[in-house]
Design a protein around this motif. Structure first.
Motif, PDB file in Angstrom:
ATOM      1  N   GLY A   1       0.551  -1.026   0.133  1.00 46.99           N
ATOM      2  CA  GLY A   1       0.247   0.217  -0.206  1.00 46.99           C
ATOM      3  C   GLY A   1       0.908   1.060   0.138  1.00 46.99           C
ATOM      4  N   GLY A   2       1.676   1.074   0.064  1.00 50.61           N
ATOM      5  CA  GLY A   2       2.704   2.573  -0.045  1.00 50.61           C
ATOM      6  C   GLY A   2       3.584   2.866   0.515  1.00 50.61           C
ATOM      7  N   MET A   3       2.954   1.953   2.312  1.00 49.02           N
ATOM      8  CA  MET A   3       3.785   2.426   3.489  1.00 49.02           C
ATOM      9  C   MET A   3       5.471   2.633   3.400  1.00 49.02           C
ATOM     10  SD  MET A   3       1.888   3.665   5.865  1.00 49.02           S
ATOM     11  CE  MET A   3      -0.319   3.037   5.870  1.00 49.02           C
ATOM     12  N   ARG A   4       5.940   3.969   4.134  1.00 48.42           N
ATOM     13  CA  ARG A   4       7.764   3.817   4.450  1.00 48.42           C
ATOM     14  C   ARG A   4       8.557   2.774   4.662  1.00 48.42           C
ATOM     15  NH1 ARG A   4       8.717   8.748   5.898  1.00 48.42           N
ATOM     16  NH2 ARG A   4       9.327   8.250   8.321  1.00 48.42           N
ATOM     17  N   GLY A   5       7.427   2.405   5.604  1.00 46.31           N
ATOM     18  CA  GLY A   5       8.196   1.794   7.280  1.00 46.31           C
ATOM     19  C   GLY A   5       6.367   0.350   8.132  1.00 46.31           C
TER      20      GLY A   5
ATOM     21  N   LEU B   1      10.713  -9.780   4.795  1.00 45.55           N
ATOM     22  CA  LEU B   1      10.334  -8.862   4.212  1.00 45.55           C
ATOM     23  C   LEU B   1      11.465  -7.947   3.587  1.00 45.55           C
ATOM     24  CD1 LEU B   1       6.785  -8.365   5.296  1.00 45.55           C
ATOM     25  CD2 LEU B   1       6.795  -8.647   3.567  1.00 45.55           C
ATOM     26  N   GLN B   2      12.651  -8.113   4.274  1.00 39.73           N
ATOM     27  CA  GLN B   2      13.154  -6.411   3.687  1.00 39.73           C
ATOM     28  C   GLN B   2      14.118  -7.296   3.053  1.00 39.73           C
ATOM     29  OE1 GLN B   2      16.666  -4.970   6.660  1.00 39.73           O
ATOM     30  NE2 GLN B   2      15.250  -2.791   6.376  1.00 39.73           N
TER      31      GLN B   2
ATOM     32  N   GLN C   1      13.878  -1.930   0.025  1.00 39.63           N
ATOM     33  CA  GLN C   1      13.136  -0.056   0.096  1.00 39.63           C
ATOM     34  C   GLN C   1      12.563  -0.048   1.477  1.00 39.63           C
ATOM     35  OE1 GLN C   1      10.992  -2.034  -1.719  1.00 39.63           O
ATOM     36  NE2 GLN C   1       8.713  -1.349  -1.044  1.00 39.63           N
ATOM     37  N   ALA C   2      12.343  -1.411   2.103  1.00 41.36           N
ATOM     38  CA  ALA C   2      11.570  -0.724   3.296  1.00 41.36           C
ATOM     39  C   ALA C   2      11.536  -0.630   4.924  1.00 41.36           C
ATOM     40  CB  ALA C   2      10.590  -2.681   4.035  1.00 41.36           C
TER      41      ALA C   2
END
Length: 410
Positions: free
Chosen positions: A251-255, A281-282, A287-288
């Motif tokens: 959904g575009g969350m940065r972190g 996941l990383q 980019q997370a």
């Protein structure tokens, strides 16, 4: 530690009303409900397989020392650092973690505070003060009250806020949370969410409203134990919760933030699964920004059986330092569930983020909100210091409090 047998509920002792509700609403904890997005992802299976195959008793002192002395640590090293064999080497782990933290973060500690805007909940989680069958005072702040609370918090100098609700989509809709994010953007540079899990399009909407990151406590990664603790509600669906961080990233969350509630089950396996979940996941989403929380059980309203004794301070230190050594760039938060002494010590060693001026009740920051409009707290906190007190105490031990480490352009 104990296996938390006291966390199991003998349903014969429940009221007729609760037993009837459970009978009517009981669902398979491994099956998605119709409104839940199903991801085509192998992350869950990889995490559960890793946890189930984790035999922490097989590790030796040699394995632990090898892991401590490495500069890049593998999942196998992480497993050794969480094992009982590592307990005699906590001092070495702490020094290595401190070195690692200072290499990547210097002596800076990020500040934030949570704001609880509603405590209505539709889940029956037996360890939580907000659970739907707990007879507590429920409340929900309106937009004006949210703004009053946030304005009061911003006056303390804080520039990061974490928005929390009980897990009731009916009483705290996605749109309601979105409005809170828009208000938060007026006062804060960083906006986080710790609310019920959502679908990726809903996370995209909240990101558009101003949310930067999402934290989800899996509570325990043992699905069988999870079923006994979550008796009703959307939260009962184990895989939907486990995949929430990936949906947030889609959904575009940065972190995204990860946590197990240490003490619900075997804390070593839960900590290992938490670390592997973040690690996998990383690797999939480079980019997370990754964050860990390390909460232990705290007493809650109407339940004096729940306490943090199962996971002692030495074991908490082991978990926090293992996270730091395994994922050096990750943010690590220690909440006000812990006392000031423990928090400051962990900040000096391995953690990078601290909450201050905390209340887990509804409407507790602004004096303009009347008592009748306030709601009960989720759990008891152990560190009641205000922002200035936490700031000053960290400076005394050579750390540098930072209110925000983000710069927004445009």
């Amino acid at each position: 530690m104990s296996d938390s047998k006291d966390m199991h509920i003998n349903e014969s002792i429940l009221s007729d009303e609760i037993r009837e509700d459970l009978k009517k609403n009981r669902t398979n904890h491994m099956e998605y409900l119709p409104d839940m997005e199903v991801l085509e992802s192998d992350i869950q299976q990889k995490v559960i397989d890793a946890m189930n195959n984790y035999d922490y008793d097989k590790y030796t002192a040699k394995d632990v020392l090898n892991a401590i002395n490495k500069s890049n640590r593998t999942p196998e090293d992480f497993a050794a650092l969480l094992s009982p064999a590592a307990l005699p080497y906590l001092e070495q782990m702490a020094q290595a973690a401190k070195d690692e933290k200072e290499r990547h973060f210097g002596n800076s500690i990020c500040f934030f505070t949570p704001i609880y805007i509603a405590n209505y909940c539709e889940n029956y989680c037996i360890y939580c003060g907000f659970n739907c069958h707990n007879k507590i005072k429920r409340a929900k702040l309106n937009a004006q009250e949210i703004e009053e609370e946030m304005e009061a918090i911003a006056r303390s100098g804080l520039q990061e806020i974490l928005i929390l609700t009980g897990e009731s989509k009916k009483m705290s809709s996605v749109e309601y949370i979105g409005e809170a994010c828009k208000i938060a953007r007026k006062y804060f540079k960083v906006v986080g969410l710790e609310v019920y899990p959502m679908n990726s399009d809903e996370y995209a909407y909240l990101h558009k409203c101003g949310a930067d990151y999402v934290t989800v406590f899996q509570e325990t990664y043992n699905s069988d134990k999870y079923e006994t603790l979550h008796l009703a509600g959307h939260k009962r669906v184990f895989p939907y919760r486990l995949n929430a961080q990936e949906r947030a990233l889609k959904g575009g969350m940065r972190g995204v933030g990860f946590a197990a509630l240490l003490g619900l089950d075997d804390f070593r396996k839960d900590a290992f699964a938490t670390g592997m979940h973040a690690y996998l996941l990383q690797r999939k989403y480079p980019q997370a920004e990754i964050a860990f929380s390390c909460p232990r059980l705290r007493p809650i309203i109407n339940n004096d059986r729940i306490n943090p004794k199962d996971v002692h301070e030495a074991q908490l230190l082991q978990v926090v330092t293992a996270y730091r050594l395994f994922m050096p760039f990750a943010s690590i938060t220690v909440s006000t569930r812990e006392c000031a002494r423990v928090r400051d010590n962990l900040m000096n060693i391995a953690a990078t983020k601290i909450s201050a001026g905390v209340s887990t009740g509804i409407g507790s920051h602004s004096e303009d909100i009347e008592e009748k409009d306030r709601g009960d707290e989720q759990f008891e906190i152990s560190d009641g210091r205000d922002v200035k007190q936490v700031y000053d105490d960290l400076v005394k031990i050579g750390l540098q409090p930072v209110m925000s480490d983000y710069i927004y352009c445009g």
